[in-house]
Design a protein around this motif. Structure first.
Motif, PDB file in Angstrom:
ATOM      1  N   ILE A   1       0.827  -1.143   0.167  1.00  0.00           N
ATOM      2  CA  ILE A   1       0.020   0.072   0.082  1.00  0.00           C
ATOM      3  C   ILE A   1       0.968   1.140   0.002  1.00  0.00           C
ATOM      4  O   ILE A   1       0.508   2.393  -0.977  1.00  0.00           O
ATOM      5  N   ASP A   2       1.704   1.383   0.948  1.00  0.00           N
ATOM      6  CA  ASP A   2       2.982   2.475   0.817  1.00  0.00           C
ATOM      7  C   ASP A   2       3.594   2.477  -0.576  1.00  0.00           C
ATOM      8  O   ASP A   2       3.653   3.422  -1.219  1.00  0.00           O
ATOM      9  N   ALA A   3       3.927   1.405  -1.276  1.00  0.00           N
ATOM     10  CA  ALA A   3       4.653   1.599  -2.414  1.00  0.00           C
ATOM     11  C   ALA A   3       3.633   2.030  -3.704  1.00  0.00           C
ATOM     12  O   ALA A   3       4.088   2.995  -4.471  1.00  0.00           O
ATOM     13  N   ILE A   4       2.394   1.489  -3.469  1.00  0.00           N
ATOM     14  CA  ILE A   4       1.596   2.023  -4.741  1.00  0.00           C
ATOM     15  C   ILE A   4       1.331   3.409  -4.775  1.00  0.00           C
ATOM     16  O   ILE A   4       1.042   4.186  -5.469  1.00  0.00           O
ATOM     17  N   ASP A   5       1.022   3.956  -3.304  1.00  0.00           N
ATOM     18  CA  ASP A   5       0.725   5.183  -3.035  1.00  0.00           C
ATOM     19  C   ASP A   5       1.795   6.201  -3.411  1.00  0.00           C
ATOM     20  O   ASP A   5       1.411   7.483  -3.820  1.00  0.00           O
ATOM     21  N   ASN A   6       3.142   5.692  -3.435  1.00  0.00           N
ATOM     22  CA  ASN A   6       4.071   6.686  -3.480  1.00  0.00           C
ATOM     23  C   ASN A   6       4.653   6.420  -4.879  1.00  0.00           C
ATOM     24  O   ASN A   6       5.638   6.950  -5.451  1.00  0.00           O
ATOM     25  N   GLY A   7       4.021   5.661  -5.743  1.00  0.00           N
ATOM     26  CA  GLY A   7       4.474   5.532  -7.079  1.00  0.00           C
ATOM     27  C   GLY A   7       5.509   4.615  -7.262  1.00  0.00           C
ATOM     28  O   GLY A   7       6.441   4.667  -8.224  1.00  0.00           O
ATOM     29  N   ILE A   8       5.773   3.551  -6.495  1.00  0.00           N
ATOM     30  CA  ILE A   8       7.272   2.785  -6.688  1.00  0.00           C
ATOM     31  C   ILE A   8       6.875   1.675  -7.227  1.00  0.00           C
ATOM     32  O   ILE A   8       5.842   0.723  -6.874  1.00  0.00           O
ATOM     33  N   SER A   9       7.574   1.407  -8.559  1.00  0.00           N
ATOM     34  CA  SER A   9       7.319   0.088  -9.141  1.00  0.00           C
ATOM     35  C   SER A   9       7.629  -1.125  -8.373  1.00  0.00           C
ATOM     36  O   SER A   9       8.777  -1.040  -7.835  1.00  0.00           O
ATOM     37  N   GLN A  10       7.134  -2.240  -8.555  1.00  0.00           N
ATOM     38  CA  GLN A  10       7.369  -3.172  -8.012  1.00  0.00           C
ATOM     39  C   GLN A  10       8.482  -4.252  -8.684  1.00  0.00           C
ATOM     40  O   GLN A  10       9.321  -4.662  -7.969  1.00  0.00           O
ATOM     41  N   TYR A  11       8.868  -3.864 -10.074  1.00  0.00           N
ATOM     42  CA  TYR A  11       9.673  -4.412 -10.825  1.00  0.00           C
ATOM     43  C   TYR A  11      10.606  -3.396 -11.733  1.00  0.00           C
ATOM     44  O   TYR A  11       9.667  -2.216 -11.759  1.00  0.00           O
ATOM     45  N   PRO A  12      11.699  -3.718 -11.976  1.00  0.00           N
ATOM     46  CA  PRO A  12      12.317  -2.696 -13.157  1.00  0.00           C
ATOM     47  C   PRO A  12      11.262  -2.273 -14.312  1.00  0.00           C
ATOM     48  O   PRO A  12      10.583  -2.761 -14.551  1.00  0.00           O
ATOM     49  N   THR A  13      11.361  -1.003 -14.579  1.00  0.00           N
ATOM     50  CA  THR A  13      10.326  -0.398 -15.409  1.00  0.00           C
ATOM     51  C   THR A  13      10.765  -0.623 -16.854  1.00  0.00           C
ATOM     52  O   THR A  13       9.737  -0.508 -17.856  1.00  0.00           O
TER      53      THR A  13
ATOM     54  N   VAL B   1      -2.823  -6.835 -13.166  1.00  0.00           N
ATOM     55  CA  VAL B   1      -3.527  -7.157 -11.759  1.00  0.00           C
ATOM     56  C   VAL B   1      -4.085  -5.888 -11.295  1.00  0.00           C
ATOM     57  O   VAL B   1      -3.365  -5.293 -10.737  1.00  0.00           O
ATOM     58  N   ARG B   2      -5.612  -5.820 -11.222  1.00  0.00           N
ATOM     59  CA  ARG B   2      -6.001  -4.603 -10.885  1.00  0.00           C
ATOM     60  C   ARG B   2      -6.965  -5.181  -9.676  1.00  0.00           C
ATOM     61  O   ARG B   2      -8.041  -4.539  -9.472  1.00  0.00           O
TER      62      ARG B   2
ATOM     63  N   ALA C   1      -6.358  -1.129  -5.568  1.00  0.00           N
ATOM     64  CA  ALA C   1      -7.369  -0.676  -6.766  1.00  0.00           C
ATOM     65  C   ALA C   1      -8.586  -0.873  -6.442  1.00  0.00           C
ATOM     66  O   ALA C   1      -9.718  -0.137  -6.786  1.00  0.00           O
ATOM     67  N   ARG C   2      -9.019  -1.784  -5.459  1.00  0.00           N
ATOM     68  CA  ARG C   2     -10.539  -1.970  -4.850  1.00  0.00           C
ATOM     69  C   ARG C   2     -10.935  -0.767  -4.219  1.00  0.00           C
ATOM     70  O   ARG C   2     -11.932  -0.430  -4.235  1.00  0.00           O
ATOM     71  N   VAL C   3     -10.090  -0.219  -3.392  1.00  0.00           N
ATOM     72  CA  VAL C   3     -10.294   1.168  -2.762  1.00  0.00           C
ATOM     73  C   VAL C   3     -10.630   2.271  -3.865  1.00  0.00           C
ATOM     74  O   VAL C   3     -11.571   2.981  -3.942  1.00  0.00           O
ATOM     75  N   GLY C   4      -9.718   2.356  -4.756  1.00  0.00           N
ATOM     76  CA  GLY C   4      -9.922   3.289  -5.625  1.00  0.00           C
ATOM     77  C   GLY C   4     -11.148   3.321  -6.738  1.00  0.00           C
ATOM     78  O   GLY C   4     -11.723   4.217  -6.774  1.00  0.00           O
ATOM     79  N   TYR C   5     -11.683   1.994  -6.803  1.00  0.00           N
ATOM     80  CA  TYR C   5     -12.808   1.829  -7.495  1.00  0.00           C
ATOM     81  C   TYR C   5     -13.996   2.354  -6.863  1.00  0.00           C
ATOM     82  O   TYR C   5     -15.138   2.447  -7.665  1.00  0.00           O
ATOM     83  N   LEU C   6     -13.924   2.516  -5.298  1.00  0.00           N
ATOM     84  CA  LEU C   6     -15.105   3.019  -4.853  1.00  0.00           C
ATOM     85  C   LEU C   6     -15.205   4.512  -5.014  1.00  0.00           C
ATOM     86  O   LEU C   6     -16.308   5.226  -4.555  1.00  0.00           O
TER      87      LEU C   6
END
Length: 347
Positions: free
Chosen positions: A146-158, A166-167, A172-177
């Motif tokens: 959650i920290d990484a996604i909110d800060n825009g940190i990629s899980q893998y090399p770009t 995977v959404r 992502a489920r929170v975003g859809y609300l």
């Protein structure tokens, strides 16, 4: 909670809030919401200090100044002032303990309040020996992403292109609300959706913590006991016996590190009752938790054999099978599985 306790009001907020000095208020931003502050608010309500606090969603600095604690807005990170934003220039806070992902408001709140929250949920004392292990495990498995996604940190090399998206993760489920861009909605509707989002991510946090406390941690205790007693199972210390099935791989590798077990003394085979309790398994320890390569696979001459044919080849009665790759086998009895493991060490 009424919508009037959530959104900006036409009445000057500072005047109204300061009249009720006994009410604690959690502040966060209004408008589009994200997983991190939705979880941060939920977590705060699991603490004694903020269990009954009101919630104010606003970006008005005057109103935020009247809140007891502010998360994800305000441009300040200062625990002494109960301000927990992460958007300001120069913010570099991480969880520590080997974790280097920049924190979001969820990680900040969890870092400072997580131990208390776990103690409260488990109804135990703050010095319970389980708390630190659960605090770190839950960060690793749930909050760090959650920290990484909110800060825009990629899980893998770009430069790596994923084969599918995977959404369905919790962020992502929170975003859809959130209301769609072309929906006409008022602040009351958005605030109501925020409460749904907070409950979604918070309830999942509690479920995950309950699993780690009631299933993951007891398995760790079982593995620790097996490692301690392994020299009584076989003088080599290379065989670990579990009297019941439990997920053991992750714990085995972590405990080997924690206990500084030298490579020459690490176990080679694990014996355990299968999930049905009707048979016993002998499994080769992999070179890493996710690896298909074993430290020492079961003998090649046994691989792919079953039942009587395997018993004849190994000289051990009651054999059931040896997998073609040699990573696992089975016997009808505990003693039979132990015999297979002891013979395999010598071959």
């Amino acid at each position: 909670m009424s919508s009037s306790s959530l959104s900006d009001s036409a009445e000057h907020p500072a005047k109204r809030q300061k009249m009720d000095v006994g009410t604690k208020v959690i502040g966060t931003h209004n408008g589009t919401f994200h997983c991190d502050e939705a979880l941060a608010v939920y977590l705060l309500r699991l603490t004694k200090a903020y269990a009954t606090a009101d919630l104010k969603r606003t970006r008005d600095p005057a109103l935020l100044d009247t809140c007891t604690i502010v998360v994800d807005v305000g441009g300040v990170y200062d625990e002494s002032k109960q301000r927990f934003d992460h958007h300001q220039r120069g913010f570099t806070e991480v969880f520590g303990h080997g974790f280097n992902t920049k924190l979001s408001s969820a990680g900040l709140v969890y870092k400072h309040f997580g131990r208390e929250i776990i103690a409260n949920l488990l109804k135990t004392s703050p010095d319970d020996s389980r708390i630190d292990a659960l605090w770190l495990k839950t960060y690793k498995e749930y909050i760090e992403a959650i920290d990484a996604i909110d800060n825009g940190i990629s899980q893998y090399p770009t430069d790596i292109s994923p084969k599918y998206r995977v959404r369905t993760d919790v962020s992502a489920r929170v975003g859809y609300l959130n209301p769609a861009w072309n929906q006409s909605v008022d602040s009351k509707t958005v605030d109501s959706q925020f409460l749904k989002a907070s409950a979604l991510v918070g309830d999942e946090f509690v479920d995950r913590l309950n699993y780690y406390a009631n299933a993951w941690l007891p398995a760790r205790d079982l593995v620790a006991a097996g490692l301690k007693e392994r020299s009584h199972i076989d003088p080599s210390g290379k065989i670990v016996l579990f009297e019941q099935y439990a997920p053991w791989k992750e714990h085995l590798f972590e405990l080997e590190t924690d206990l500084s077990i030298a490579a020459s003394e690490q176990p080679i085979y694990v014996i355990y009752a299968d999930e049905t309790g009707g048979q016993w398994r002998v499994q080769a320890v992999p070179v890493s938790p996710e690896s298909f390569e074993s430290r020492k696979a079961l003998p090649e001459a046994w691989r792919g054999l079953r039942d009587d044919e395997l018993s004849r080849a190994s000289g051990v009665d009651g054999c059931v099978f040896i997998h073609a790759s040699g990573f696992i086998g089975g016997n009808k009895t505990k003693d039979g599985a132990l015999q297979l493991a002891r013979l395999a060490l010598q071959l």
